[in-house]
Design an enzyme around this catalytic site. Structure first.
Site, short mmCIF file in Angstrom:
data_model
loop_
_atom_site.label_atom_id
_atom_site.label_comp_id
_atom_site.label_asym_id
_atom_site.label_seq_id
_atom_site.Cartn_x
_atom_site.Cartn_y
_atom_site.Cartn_z
N LYS A 154 -0.72 -4.18 -3.19
CA LYS A 154 -2.01 -3.68 -2.70
C LYS A 154 -2.18 -2.25 -3.22
O LYS A 154 -1.66 -1.31 -2.64
CB LYS A 154 -2.04 -3.73 -1.17
CG LYS A 154 -3.44 -3.68 -0.56
CD LYS A 154 -4.00 -2.27 -0.49
CE LYS A 154 -5.30 -2.22 0.28
NZ LYS A 154 -5.92 -0.88 0.26
N ASP A 195 10.25 5.51 -9.98
CA ASP A 195 9.82 6.09 -11.25
C ASP A 195 10.42 7.46 -11.51
O ASP A 195 10.58 7.87 -12.66
CB ASP A 195 8.29 6.20 -11.28
CG ASP A 195 7.63 4.87 -11.63
OD1 ASP A 195 8.34 3.86 -11.71
OD2 ASP A 195 6.39 4.85 -11.80
N SER A 214 0.82 -1.21 0.00
CA SER A 214 0.00 0.00 0.00
C SER A 214 0.86 1.27 0.00
O SER A 214 1.54 1.56 -0.98
CB SER A 214 -0.96 -0.04 1.20
OG SER A 214 -1.86 1.02 1.18
#
Length: 535
Positions: free
Chosen positions: A313, A299, A288
């Protein structure tokens, strides 16, 4: 008169079905159909009906057809859900999930009673003090009442780990549960800081920032962030924590759903640590908010991610409270990393049992031991934003450096020593008997780690204590576990002597993920090559 009343009532209830009974079908909205079904049950079932219970079960059943994370909680369970992220309580120090009829440990609280005895995320609690928990489909409120108790009281847990048929026994002493987000922070060497974050709560960004500032004051030039076993928490906390490491304009995450407009979380100013090298440690239980943070760092080519593929998740739950205090947490959107990867792993609607077996499937497929076992799908190939490195979607965050599980030191003898409480009891007795001498000789944690050594006499006393607790001595297994046990003893003593004392400072060098992170961050050439930075 009574017969007439019943006849009128029956006619009133069955009136909506009149056309159907006469052979004519009619269109019903799902809402009306559910209301009519409830009326039929309440008025015609052979026994007395608890209408609240019927409605509650219907809600639970409906949510199960959707996804693994949409859920209903009673008023009592709703209150309990907020406690791991707010306030303080006494218990055994775990977050758990009841899937079908099994209590799964999602996360252990750093420094809490369960972690001290060796309970791990992914363990399944079969019974507590001879009260069977598995196979009974108990509500969370009843499980909590069984696991919680007065501070100092003990609970015997029988635990199933992995696919082993043998149950492990743990004696856990209940205690006040520490609710710090930063479980540990220290200088690994003269330039490398280490911060372990156990959850993402309201105060997490503040705690991380304060820890980082202290480490900067001690000469920190690079940082390792440990998110292993971090089950997540608040989205806002993950975004605010990422803000300290990224620059103005950098995206952190975005959400998108059928009936919710896409929300993009971008930064409007530089963070306090926008340039120092960073490595993020993750494993299969990092979930999460942990995945939001590590995905943003990866990224944006801001830092390396080291470890194993994270949990996966990536569903956004919105709370819908009812006036009675109960609540539906409904999945309304999905999380996407800045490059466009969906964090959520695959699931089949209505098959939460299969979803819960994902960790066992990773174990059986060899994914925890070999990066080659991870299936990479070309259609889920993405590019990082600055250096255009290839990253993959498909569920979870794949690390830049894969590190396999290493169970070398975790022998059955060591597990029994932990499970029966022998190791923890030995350390508690040792500290209680020597506290004044220890605090006088070691006024702070730094002096303790520099000067304290676990002696052979201490280890022999531990073996004797373990034997007295009905664990048969095994020389081969002891020799294998001894180096790690020595480090664990030192870490436990530190945790007892000093407020928020460090355990990982003693044991991290036995963690292969930490060793890989330290090697990468101390090798600028390797670090920059993996990130795609120009030298």
């Amino acid at each position: 008169m009574k017969k007439l009343t019943l006849t009128v009532l029956a006619a009133a209830v069955l009136l909506p079905f009149a056309n159907y009974i006469s052979g004519q079908q009619m269109q019903l909205s799902p809402n009306n159909k559910l209301r009519m079904a409830e009326q039929i049950i309440e008025n015609y079932y052979v026994e007395d009906v608890d209408a609240d219970s019927v409605v509650q079960e219907a809600i639970v059943a409906m949510l199960k057809t959707l996804d693994p994370h949409s859920s209903y909680s009673t008023p009592e369970e709703t209150t309990e859900l907020t406690q791991p992220l707010e306030g303080k309580f006494s218990g055994i120090g775990i977050q758990f999930n009841m899937s079908t009829d099994t209590v799964y440990v999602i996360q252990t609280t750093g420094g809490g009673p369960s972690e001290k005895v060796g309970i791990m995320p992914g363990d399944k609690i079969i019974s507590a003090n001879d009260t069977l928990l598995a196979g009974r489909k108990l509500p969370n409120s009843k499980i909590l009442k069984t696991l919680r108790g007065e501070k100092g009281s003990k609970v015997k847990l029988m635990v199933k780990r992995g696919d082993s048929p043998e149950l492990l026994e743990f004696i856990v002493t209940r205690d006040d549960i520490p609710l710090y987000s930063v479980s540990e922070a220290y200088m690994v060497d003269d330039k490398t800081g280490y911060i372990a974050v156990s959850r993402f709560a309201e105060d997490t960004p503040k705690e991380v920032r304060e820890a980082a500032v202290k480490l900067l004051g001690k000469g920190m030039k690079q940082l390792i962030i440990d998110l292993q076993d971090n089950g997540g928490g608040y989205l806002g906390a993950a975004c605010q924590m990422a803000a300290d490491f990224l620059k103005a304009g950098d995206p952190v995450v975005y959400t998108a759903g059928r009936n919710s407009a896409p929300q993009h979380f971008n930064l409007d100013s530089d963070g306090i640590l926008p340039d120092i090298p960073v490595v993020v440690m993750v494993n299969q239980y990092s979930a999460s908010a942990s995945e939001i943070f590590s995905g943003a760092m990866q990224d944006n080519d801001r830092g390396l991610v080291v470890g194993r593929r994270t949990f996966g998740k990536g569903l956004v739950q919105r709370p819908f409270p009812f006036p009675d205090g109960s609540m539906i947490r409904l999945t309304t959107a999905r999380y996407y990393t800045p490059s466009g990867r969906c964090i959520q792993k695959h699931y089949d609607k209505g098959h939460s049992e299969e979803y819960q077996l994902d960790m066992l499937n990773r174990f059986n497929s060899g994914e925890l031991w070999s990066a080659d076992s991870i299936k990479l799908i070309d259609s889920l190939k993405y590019q990082t934003l600055r250096n255009h490195r290839t990253v993959y979607g498909g569920g979870g965050i794949l690390p830049d450096i894969f590190v396999p599980v290493d169970t070398t030191y975790f022998t059955q003898y060591y597990r029994s020593m932990l499970g029966k409480g022998s190791l923890n009891a030995f350390v508690l007795n040792y500290v209680d008997s020597n506290r004044k001498q220890l605090t006088r000789k070691y006024p702070d944690e730094d002096s303790f780690f520099k000067g304290f050594d676990v002696t052979d006499d201490m280890l022999q006393a531990l073996i004797e204590r373990t034997t007295a607790d009905s664990t048969e001595y095994n020389e081969e297994q002891w020799n294998r576990s001894r180096p790690y046990v020595t480090a664990v003893i030192k870490g436990l003593i530190s945790r007892d002597l000093f407020e928020r004392g460090s355990f990982s400072r003693a044991t991290n060098m036995f963690d292969p993920v930490f060793k890989a992170a330290l090697e990468a961050i101390n090798d600028p050439k390797k670090y920059n090559q993996l990130l795609g930075n120009k030298e």
